[in-house]
Write an enzyme that holds these catalytic residues in place. Structure first.
Site, PDB file in Angstrom:
ATOM      1  N   GLY A   1       0.821  -1.209   0.000  1.00 51.20           N
ATOM      2  CA  GLY A   1       0.000   0.000   0.000  1.00 51.20           C
ATOM      3  C   GLY A   1       0.853   1.257   0.000  1.00 51.20           C
ATOM      4  N   SER A   2       0.383   2.277   0.712  1.00 54.76           N
ATOM      5  CA  SER A   2       0.970   3.619   0.577  1.00 54.76           C
ATOM      6  C   SER A   2       2.375   3.767   1.146  1.00 54.76           C
ATOM      7  CB  SER A   2       0.050   4.653   1.234  1.00 54.76           C
ATOM      8  OG  SER A   2      -1.163   4.751   0.514  1.00 54.76           O
ATOM      9  N   THR A   3       2.848   2.823   1.988  1.00 55.02           N
ATOM     10  CA  THR A   3       4.242   2.917   2.424  1.00 55.02           C
ATOM     11  C   THR A   3       5.188   2.782   1.234  1.00 55.02           C
ATOM     12  OG1 THR A   3       4.111   0.557   2.982  1.00 55.02           O
ATOM     13  CG2 THR A   3       3.933   2.128   4.809  1.00 55.02           C
ATOM     14  N   PHE A   4       4.714   2.140   0.156  1.00 52.46           N
ATOM     15  CA  PHE A   4       5.550   1.982  -1.035  1.00 52.46           C
ATOM     16  C   PHE A   4       5.725   3.305  -1.782  1.00 52.46           C
ATOM     17  CE2 PHE A   4       6.584   0.602  -5.373  1.00 52.46           C
ATOM     18  CZ  PHE A   4       7.603  -0.301  -5.109  1.00 52.46           C
ATOM     19  N   LYS A   5       4.905   4.297  -1.466  1.00 51.01           N
ATOM     20  CA  LYS A   5       5.048   5.595  -2.122  1.00 51.01           C
ATOM     21  C   LYS A   5       6.409   6.227  -1.823  1.00 51.01           C
ATOM     22  CE  LYS A   5       0.062   6.360  -2.173  1.00 51.01           C
ATOM     23  NZ  LYS A   5      -1.111   7.012  -1.552  1.00 51.01           N
TER      24      LYS A   5
END
Length: 584
Positions: free
Chosen positions: A305-309
């Site tokens: 999810g958004s931690t990969f941003k």
């Protein structure tokens, strides 16, 4: 008469020559065996008349970062009998049956068996072994042995691992560092008769064992306890399936804690940590054990999810396709080819620059960055960051990243990957890559092992690990630290804010497959101090009930852990002005 006499003389001569030749051959063979094969047959004779009992070496201890023993040895005994040395069989049967709590029939069967040695019971508590020895029973042997013992029970169970009945490592660090820890067993040699029965105990020869080496780790018992307590608390509060947490030094990859709750008892590793169906087969029971022993931080993959941003932003900044002040517009979705991909905020964020998009964790902004990068550049940075391989952590069974093949990635796949969906990664790979981005651009190898010492306390090896420099520039690394600090200061990660500390981080809420089941993994990755990171933590909460947003339930857990461990690590609070306090 004369011809007949000559005939018999010829037969006698032939017989004599034949016997002489046979005797010569036998003498030659005997001479060959005595002169050239003597060592071989001496060894065979020695082996025929000797029996050996193993003396197990003490396995090397495992120490934490403070020198606290976290894996030790407990002395146990093996009780055995030698048939031809027993003078009072009934007494031996009665005493061993009572003290070892073994049925009299079982003991009798072994006592009456005419063999070199029969083991009655292994892994006997030393006090019981001493009691048996004190009875001074003829033909009864009590040999001291070692059994692995873990003073902290379930602490870091899926990291440390455990040993089997032969004292060899089965999972975790115990098996990874087996060659250092195992030592070399000794032997007791005794004389036997032709039937292999020991006959002269006074003539025992001993070859002493060599103890295993001790392993020193970066894992800190105190930090591990803080993390386990925090993880267990949120698991119970949210009735989650499981919770994992990794705490690491992002500068050198030393892991201070790795939590996988629920943990299991290392001193009783074959008992499940939950109730098992009574009808379960042996195969199902083994599957449940394997599941209980599984280390989710390295063995399991998930959609981050958004931690990969963090990775998407770093690649975009490094390639120069985006800057902090670039303007975007979020109507609540972005159309890519024939697909409308939604933002987590259905109403949209409206006009925002890249920094604000990161603080808002806005999907359309990161989709646009991914599209600007393109498939070729995206894969270039994935490889450059070390994302598509394994981290090389010193634990067995590490899983690899599950990613689309480059040739199969279209714009829709690129869009979903850019905000952490449609592929899978391990928590260990995510925190390692994030560490490498924020530490100045050096790809580090996460690890527990620090050094190995022999039984005399001499360091025999300082363990070293590979690094790769310049995976991003120092400028990009500094910008990423600034962005992630703003995420905590004013963005979705504000519940990780700690007064007096500069915290950076990123939240995530990823939906598990199949999407129709509405199950989520909530996570948060945070580091401190934001300007010079010394510690980084990643928590994942699997299938929480009720509110499941990472910023709401995961970020506060990391804040709580940091509140405890930052002072412990010597990271002091900064003075806070009244204005800063009012803002937060």
């Amino acid at each position: 008469m004369v011809p007949n006499y000559t005939f018999h003389r010829r037969k006698i001569l032939i017989m004599f020559v034949t016997c002489l030749a046979g005797f010569g051959i036998l003498m030659g063979r005997l001479g060959y065996l005595m002169l050239f094969q003597s060592a071989h047959y001496t060894a065979l004779a020695q082996e025929l008349h000797e029996r050996e009992r193993s003396i197990k070496a003490a396995r090397g201890r495992i120490y934490d970062a403070n020198g606290t023993i976290i894996a030790d040895n407990k002395t146990v005994c093996t009780v055995s009998v030698i048939h031809n040395q027993i003078t009072d069989a009934e007494e031996v049967i009665a005493v061993l049956s009572e003290k070892l709590e073994v049925s009299a029939d079982t003991v009798r069967e072994k006592v009456e068996k005419y063999s070199s040695r029969e083991i009655i019971k292994s892994n006997v508590d030393k006090s019981i072994g001493d009691a048996v020895r004190a009875c001074d029973l003829d033909g009864v042997k009590v040999d001291e042995d070692y059994k692995r013992y873990y003073p902290f029970g379930s602490l870091a169970s899926k990291v440390l691992g455990f040993t089997g009945g032969d004292n060899q490592g089965i999972i975790g660090l115990e098996v990874m560092y087996e060659d250092y820890l195992k030592g070399e067993n000794g032997t007791i040699l005794t004389q036997t008769d032709a039937r292999g029965v020991e006959i002269d105990t006074a003539a025992e020869n001993r070859i002493e064992p060599v103890d295993g080496c001790s392993l020193y780790l970066s894992l800190d018992v105190n930090i591990q306890k803080y993390a386990e307590q925090a993880a267990l608390k949120v698991m119970e509060q949210k009735n989650a399936k499981k919770v994992s947490m990794i705490i690491m030094n992002p500068q050198n990859g030393e892991i201070m804690a790795m939590v996988n709750v629920p943990e299991f008892d290392l001193n009783d590793p074959f008992t499940l940590n939950y109730q098992m169906d009574a009808s379960a087969t042996d195969e199902e029971y083994q599957d449940l054990l394997n599941k209980m022993w599984r280390n989710s931080c390295i063995n399991d993959t998930y959609e981050p999810g958004s931690t990969f941003k963090i990775i998407t932003a770093a690649a975009g900044l490094e390639e120069g396709v985006v800057s902090l002040t670039d303007n975007f517009y979020c109507p609540g979705y972005k159309v890519v080819e024939d697909r409308r991909i939604h933002c987590h905020k259905v109403a949209g964020h409206g006009a925002e620059n890249f920094l604000q998009g990161a603080m808002n964790s806005c999907n359309p902004v990161f989709i646009e960055v991914g599209l600007r990068l393109g498939v070729t550049n995206t894969y270039k940075y994935f490889n450059q960051f070390g994302l598509l391989g394994r981290t090389g952590i010193d634990l067995p069974g590490e899983a690899g990243t599950i990613m689309h093949k480059q040739d199969n990635m279209g714009e829709v796949e690129l869009a979903t990957v850019s905000f952490g969906q449609s592929f899978q990664i391990t928590p260990m790979q995510l925190i390692t890559t994030a560490s490498s981005i924020i530490n100045g651009g050096t790809r580090i190898t996460p690890h527990f092992g620090v050094e190995v010492q022999n039984s005399e306390g001499t360091v025999i090896e300082k363990l070293s690990y590979d690094t790769t420099e310049h995976i991003v520039s120092e400028e990009t690394s500094e910008t990423m630290r600034y962005i992630l600090e703003q995420v905590v200061a004013e963005g979705t990660g504000h519940r990780a804010y700690l007064e007096g500390y500069r915290i950076g981080g990123k939240t995530a809420t990823s939906e598990k497959l199949p999407r129709s089941e509405n199950k989520y993994i909530s996570s948060f990755i945070g580091f401190a101090p934001a300007d010079n990171p010394q510690v980084i933590a990643l928590i994942t909460i699997d299938e929480p009930e009720g509110i499941y947003y990472g910023g709401t339930i995961a970020a506060p857990v990391v804040a709580d852990v940091f509140d405890n461990i930052l002072p412990y690590l010597g990271i002091e609070r900064e003075a806070v002005t009244e204005e800063e306090t009012a803002e937060n």
